[in-house]
Design an enzyme around this catalytic site. Structure first.
Site, short mmCIF file in Angstrom:
data_model
loop_
_atom_site.label_atom_id
_atom_site.label_comp_id
_atom_site.label_asym_id
_atom_site.label_seq_id
_atom_site.Cartn_x
_atom_site.Cartn_y
_atom_site.Cartn_z
CB CYS A 123 -11.03 30.56 -139.70
SG CYS A 123 -11.05 29.34 -138.39
CG HIS A 257 -11.59 34.51 -137.78
ND1 HIS A 257 -12.82 33.87 -137.80
CD2 HIS A 257 -10.70 33.61 -137.30
CE1 HIS A 257 -12.66 32.65 -137.35
NE2 HIS A 257 -11.39 32.47 -137.04
CG ASN A 287 -12.70 30.44 -134.21
OD1 ASN A 287 -13.39 30.55 -135.22
ND2 ASN A 287 -11.39 30.29 -134.25
N1 ACO Z 1 -7.72 25.90 -119.51
C1 ACO Z 1 -6.75 25.95 -118.61
N2 ACO Z 1 -5.44 25.87 -118.94
C2 ACO Z 1 -5.14 25.73 -120.23
C3 ACO Z 1 -6.13 25.67 -121.24
C4 ACO Z 1 -7.46 25.76 -120.82
N3 ACO Z 1 -8.48 25.74 -121.70
N4 ACO Z 1 -5.52 25.54 -122.44
C5 ACO Z 1 -4.19 25.52 -122.21
N5 ACO Z 1 -3.96 25.63 -120.86
C6 ACO Z 1 -2.70 25.66 -120.16
C7 ACO Z 1 -1.59 24.96 -120.90
O1 ACO Z 1 -1.62 23.58 -120.66
C8 ACO Z 1 -0.38 25.64 -120.34
O2 ACO Z 1 -0.11 25.07 -119.07
P1 ACO Z 1 1.41 24.85 -118.58
O3 ACO Z 1 1.99 26.23 -118.52
O4 ACO Z 1 1.24 24.18 -117.27
O5 ACO Z 1 2.03 24.02 -119.65
C9 ACO Z 1 -0.83 27.07 -120.08
O6 ACO Z 1 -2.28 27.01 -120.07
C10 ACO Z 1 -0.38 28.04 -121.15
O7 ACO Z 1 -0.66 27.45 -122.42
P2 ACO Z 1 -0.35 28.16 -123.74
O8 ACO Z 1 -0.74 27.28 -124.89
O9 ACO Z 1 1.05 28.67 -123.67
O10 ACO Z 1 -1.35 29.38 -123.64
P3 ACO Z 1 -1.40 30.66 -124.49
O11 ACO Z 1 -1.15 31.83 -123.66
O12 ACO Z 1 -0.63 30.52 -125.77
O13 ACO Z 1 -2.95 30.69 -124.88
C11 ACO Z 1 -4.35 30.21 -126.77
C12 ACO Z 1 -3.51 29.63 -125.65
C13 ACO Z 1 -5.52 30.95 -126.16
C14 ACO Z 1 -4.87 29.07 -127.64
C15 ACO Z 1 -3.47 31.18 -127.60
O14 ACO Z 1 -2.30 30.55 -128.01
C16 ACO Z 1 -4.19 31.71 -128.79
O15 ACO Z 1 -5.06 32.53 -128.68
N6 ACO Z 1 -3.81 31.27 -130.02
C17 ACO Z 1 -4.52 31.64 -131.20
C18 ACO Z 1 -5.17 30.43 -131.66
C19 ACO Z 1 -6.59 30.59 -132.10
O16 ACO Z 1 -7.33 31.47 -131.75
N7 ACO Z 1 -6.94 29.62 -132.92
C20 ACO Z 1 -8.25 29.51 -133.43
C21 ACO Z 1 -8.21 28.87 -134.76
S1 ACO Z 1 -7.24 29.79 -135.87
C22 ACO Z 1 -7.95 31.18 -136.00
O17 ACO Z 1 -9.13 31.21 -135.98
C23 ACO Z 1 -7.12 32.37 -136.05
#
Ligand code: ACO
Length: 334
Positions: A123, A257, A287
């Site tokens: 990225c 980004h 993204n």
């Molecule tokens: N739909 C529904 N539920 C989901 C989904 C989905 N798409 N994805 C995960 N869940 C569920 C999980 O299974 C979990 O369920 P549980 O509580 O029963 O176990 C719950 O949602 C919470 O999951 P978390 O992973 O804790 O969710 P979080 O609040 O951390 O959000 C996210 C996830 C959006 C990916 C967040 O961590 C984030 O924004 N991270 C940054 C990563 C990113 O943007 N990466 C892109 C590449 S790197 C970059 O470009 C910077």
């Protein structure tokens, strides 16, 4: 100040004179994602701000999108492709292991000379490519470059993994760089890039690029990536603005980004950076990895938000971890 003054007099200025982009026609709304993913529009919007993503069709490649974005950037810069003597393409999803996807762009645009190669910094690829291209122009007899970010990320997603597949989209963006003397304080004003391989295990693909006919898929520890993203995007942005001898108030627009609204909001809060000066296309593009910044840039120029002479900061982070930032004064003196 004397050193900066002498440096600016000795170094050529690398102007960013054109920008263009391409998005595949096919759009997948959150509600149209495969039902097996067991996700929802509400979850995706709330956690990320994404409402849709563009996805390549069967006959679209990373090169196809890169070529279209490059053609538009050339028109925007009022240049002919034969005037370009360097092509750098940032991608994690090249058409083939080799040759570089950049050479396909070179050939399709009928460019006969000059180096063309790919950069892989996920990225952060576009920020890396901008720095590498400007350094090459400043230290060679080459004068004009196309820098492209193009990705078919949908091809390396595990469509059974809802925690990653809903986050990404496909597309391409390109900018034209031109070397000039005596246009001080225009173009690329400062840039930085960093990597820390100690975090290579929080965002990666689980196999090679088709080495054993099994293409590696994206794996991510979202919470860890989130933490690093906010910290590292802030620190590289502060550094790059300082290196340009500017302050946050001098920046007309920030193009971060385009990964996730929560990361962008945290960044804005942490740095006290006004949200109305942040270009945000997360909702419509999702993204797009290395394409994210040039796509958002192009969108803002097309919609007459960013104008000639605006000072723009950009910052990105991705797998590696690799991250970095740039400050530019966009366009050319009238
Ligand atoms: N739909 C529904 N539920 C989901 C989904 C989905 N798409 N994805 C995960 N869940 C569920 C999980 O299974 C979990 O369920 P549980 O509580 O029963 O176990 C719950 O949602 C919470 O999951 P978390 O992973 O804790 O969710 P979080 O609040 O951390 O959000 C996210 C996830 C959006 C990916 C967040 O961590 C984030 O924004 N991270 C940054 C990563 C990113 O943007 N990466 C892109 C590449 S790197 C970059 O470009 C910077």
């Amino acid at each position: 100040f004397l050193i900066i003054f002498i440096k600016s007099k000795l170094m050529d200025n690398i102007l960013i004179t054109g920008v263009g982009s391409y998005l595949p026609d096919k759009i997948i709304l959150n509600d149209s994602l495969p039902s097996e993913l067991n996700t929802s529009d509400e979850w995706i919007r709330k956690r990320t701000g994404i409402t849709q993503r563009h996805i390549v069709s069967e006959n679209e490649l990373t090169s196809t999108m890169a070529i279209e974005a490059s053609k538009k950037a050339l028109i925007n810069a009022n240049l002919n492709s034969k005037e370009i003597d360097l092509v750098i393409l940032a991608t994690t999803t090249p058409d083939n292991t080799f040759p570089a996807t950049a050479v396909k762009v070179q050939s399709e645009l009928n460019m006969k000379t000059g180096p063309a190669f790919d950069i892989q910094a996920v990225c952060a690829g576009f920020i890396y490519a901008l720095k590498v291209a400007s350094s090459i122009l400043q230290t060679s007899n080459l004068n004009k470059a196309i820098v492209i970010g193009s990705e078919s990320f949908s091809k390396i997603l595990d469509w059974n993994d809802r925690s990653t597949s809903v986050l990404f989209g496909d597309g391409a963006g390109a900018v034209i760089l031109e070397k000039y003397k005596d246009y001080n304080n225009w173009g690329l004003l400062s840039s930085n890039f960093y990597s820390d391989g100690n975090f290579s295990n929080i965002l990666y693909t689980d196999n090679g690029p088709g080495t054993d006919s099994k293409v590696g898929k994206v794996r991510m520890n979202g919470k860890e990536v989130f933490k690093h993203a906010v910290d590292k995007l802030s620190s590289c942005l502060i550094d790059v603005i300082k290196d340009a001898n500017l302050s946050i108030e001098d920046i007309n627009y920030l193009i971060p980004h385009q990964a996730n609204n929560r990361i962008i909001d945290s960044l804005s809060k942490k740095l006290n950076f006004p949200k109305d000066k942040i270009i945000n296309t997360v909702d419509i593009h999702a993204n797009t990895s290395a394409a994210s910044i040039p796509l958002a840039f192009s969108h803002a120029v097309e919609n007459k938000i960013i104008k000639n002479g605006d000072i723009i900061a950009m910052n990105a982070i991705g797998g590696g971890l690799s991250w970095g930032a740039s400050v530019i004064k966009f366009g050319k003196p009238n």
